[in-house]
Write a protein that holds these residues in place. Sequence first.
Motif, PDB file in Angstrom:
ATOM      1  N   ARG A 201       0.819  -1.219   0.000  1.00 37.68           N
ATOM      2  CA  ARG A 201       0.000   0.000   0.000  1.00 37.68           C
ATOM      3  C   ARG A 201       0.848   1.262   0.000  1.00 37.68           C
ATOM      4  NH1 ARG A 201      -4.381   0.144   4.572  1.00 37.68           N
ATOM      5  NH2 ARG A 201      -2.629  -0.589   5.828  1.00 37.68           N
ATOM      6  N   PHE A 202       1.907   1.256   0.809  1.00 41.84           N
ATOM      7  CA  PHE A 202       2.767   2.442   0.843  1.00 41.84           C
ATOM      8  C   PHE A 202       3.416   2.663  -0.524  1.00 41.84           C
ATOM      9  CE2 PHE A 202       6.874   4.471   1.171  1.00 41.84           C
ATOM     10  CZ  PHE A 202       6.565   5.629   1.861  1.00 41.84           C
ATOM     11  N   GLY A 203       3.946   1.586  -1.108  1.00 45.23           N
ATOM     12  CA  GLY A 203       4.580   1.699  -2.420  1.00 45.23           C
ATOM     13  C   GLY A 203       3.616   2.193  -3.475  1.00 45.23           C
ATOM     14  N   LEU A 204       2.376   1.695  -3.434  1.00 48.98           N
ATOM     15  CA  LEU A 204       1.360   2.161  -4.391  1.00 48.98           C
ATOM     16  C   LEU A 204       1.124   3.658  -4.233  1.00 48.98           C
ATOM     17  CD1 LEU A 204      -1.416  -0.598  -4.488  1.00 48.98           C
ATOM     18  CD2 LEU A 204      -0.179   0.348  -6.451  1.00 48.98           C
ATOM     19  N   ALA A 205       0.983   4.094  -2.986  1.00 43.67           N
ATOM     20  CA  ALA A 205       0.757   5.527  -2.732  1.00 43.67           C
ATOM     21  C   ALA A 205       1.936   6.349  -3.250  1.00 43.67           C
ATOM     22  CB  ALA A 205       0.559   5.765  -1.238  1.00 43.67           C
ATOM     23  N   TYR A 206       3.137   5.878  -2.979  1.00 43.54           N
ATOM     24  CA  TYR A 206       4.370   6.545  -3.425  1.00 43.54           C
ATOM     25  C   TYR A 206       4.384   6.692  -4.947  1.00 43.54           C
ATOM     26  CZ  TYR A 206       9.581   7.062  -3.437  1.00 43.54           C
ATOM     27  OH  TYR A 206      10.880   7.484  -3.595  1.00 43.54           O
ATOM     28  N   SER A 207       4.058   5.606  -5.646  1.00 45.19           N
ATOM     29  CA  SER A 207       4.086   5.644  -7.112  1.00 45.19           C
ATOM     30  C   SER A 207       2.922   6.465  -7.682  1.00 45.19           C
ATOM     31  CB  SER A 207       4.075   4.230  -7.687  1.00 45.19           C
ATOM     32  OG  SER A 207       2.965   3.482  -7.232  1.00 45.19           O
ATOM     33  N   TYR A 208       1.752   6.442  -7.017  1.00 43.80           N
ATOM     34  CA  TYR A 208       0.636   7.296  -7.462  1.00 43.80           C
ATOM     35  C   TYR A 208       1.021   8.772  -7.373  1.00 43.80           C
ATOM     36  CZ  TYR A 208      -2.926   3.572  -7.622  1.00 43.80           C
ATOM     37  OH  TYR A 208      -3.664   2.463  -7.939  1.00 43.80           O
ATOM     38  N   CYS A 209       1.668   9.141  -6.270  1.00 40.80           N
ATOM     39  CA  CYS A 209       2.103  10.531  -6.116  1.00 40.80           C
ATOM     40  C   CYS A 209       3.111  10.887  -7.201  1.00 40.80           C
ATOM     41  CB  CYS A 209       2.710  10.733  -4.737  1.00 40.80           C
ATOM     42  SG  CYS A 209       3.137  12.459  -4.391  1.00 40.80           S
ATOM     43  N   GLY A 210       4.039   9.959  -7.482  1.00 43.03           N
ATOM     44  CA  GLY A 210       5.016  10.189  -8.538  1.00 43.03           C
ATOM     45  C   GLY A 210       4.361  10.388  -9.896  1.00 43.03           C
TER      46      GLY A 210
END
Length: 345
Positions: A201-210
Motif C-alpha cells: 500500500r505504501f509503495g502504491l501511494a508513493y508511485s501514485y504521487c510520482g
Amino acid sequence: MENRGSSYFQQAEKERQKNEYDKAVDLYKKAKTLFKKTSDVENILNCILSLGHTYRAKGDFTKGKKYYEEGIELAGMLEDNFAAADAQVGLALSLRALGDWHQALQLIRRAEGTYKKLKDPGGEAFSLWARAGTYRIQGDVNRAVRTYHESLLCFRKLKDRSGMAYSYCGLGGSSRVACKYKDSGKYYRMANRMFGNLKDRFGLAYSYCGLGNVHRMEGEYKEGLVFFSKAETLYEKIGDRVSYAYTLWSMATSSKMLGDLAKARRYFQEADRLFRLTQDPRGRIYCMLGEGEIYYLKGQKKRAGLAFRKAQKAADDCRFKVEGGYARRLLAALKSGKGFPFNLP
C-alpha cells in the motif's frame, strides 16, 4: 516468558508489514519488556532496531534516531556487525530526513563497507538505495540517478521485487528533478505495477504521487490531481505523515497552477504543519516557496520576497543545492516581474 516475547515480536512484524505502525510499536515494546526480564539481549536488540524502523516509517525521525543510536551501542557491545550496519543505515535515513544529509552519507558509507566485508549483497543493495536518495536530497541529481541504477541492478540479481520497485521510484523522482519527465513516468509506471502485484500500500501511494507529479510537470494538472487523490487516500489509511505532506505540497502546486489560490494556500499550510511535526526542513522550504508565490500572485511582492529569502537561507543552511537554486530563481523572477507562477519539479 521468552515465548510470549517472541509471540509479541512476530505479531509486531506482521502489523508493520501491513503498515499498522501504532499497533506494531505497542507490540514491540511489550516484547522488549519481556525480553528484558529474561536478559535476552539479542532479542532486545531486534526490538530496538524494529522500533527505529517503525518510528521512521511513521515520520517520527527523532524517536527513530534515538532507537537507532541505542541499537548501534548495543550491537557494538554484542559485536554484532550486521545489526550495527543496519542501525547505521536506519540512523542515516532518519538524519537525512531531519536535514543532516552530510552525516547520513558518512554513516551509509561505513555500513556499506561492513556489508561488503560480511559479503551481504542484500545489505549492499539497500545501502546503495539509501545513498542514492541522500544524493538526491543533497542536490547531486545525476549521481543519484547513477546510484539508483546500481541499486536496481543489485536488487534484480537478488530477485528482490520490492527493492526493485523502490529503486524505480527513486529513479522516477530523480529523473523528474533532472527534468526528464518521460523517463520519470516510465519508472513510476513500472514501480506502480510491481507494487500492485506485491500489494504494497505504501509503495502504491508513493508511485501514485510520482505519477501525479509527472502529469503536473507536463501541464496536465487535473489529471495529476486524480493520482494525488489516490495517494492521499492510501496515506491517510496508513497514517503516513511524511509522504502525505509531500503529496499535499504537490496538490497545492497543482491548484496554484490552475489559479485556485485559496485551495493552494490551504494545502500549503497543511503540508507545512506536517513538515513541522516531522521536523523536515526540506519540506518546509518548499512550502515557504509556495507561500511566497501566492503572495506574489496576490500582489504582495514584499511578503513574497521575504518568503523567498527565508527559504534561500534555510536551504543554504542545510546545503540543499536544488532548493537553494529554486529560491534564487524565484528571487530573480521577483526582480524582473516575469515567470510566475512557477511549476517546480
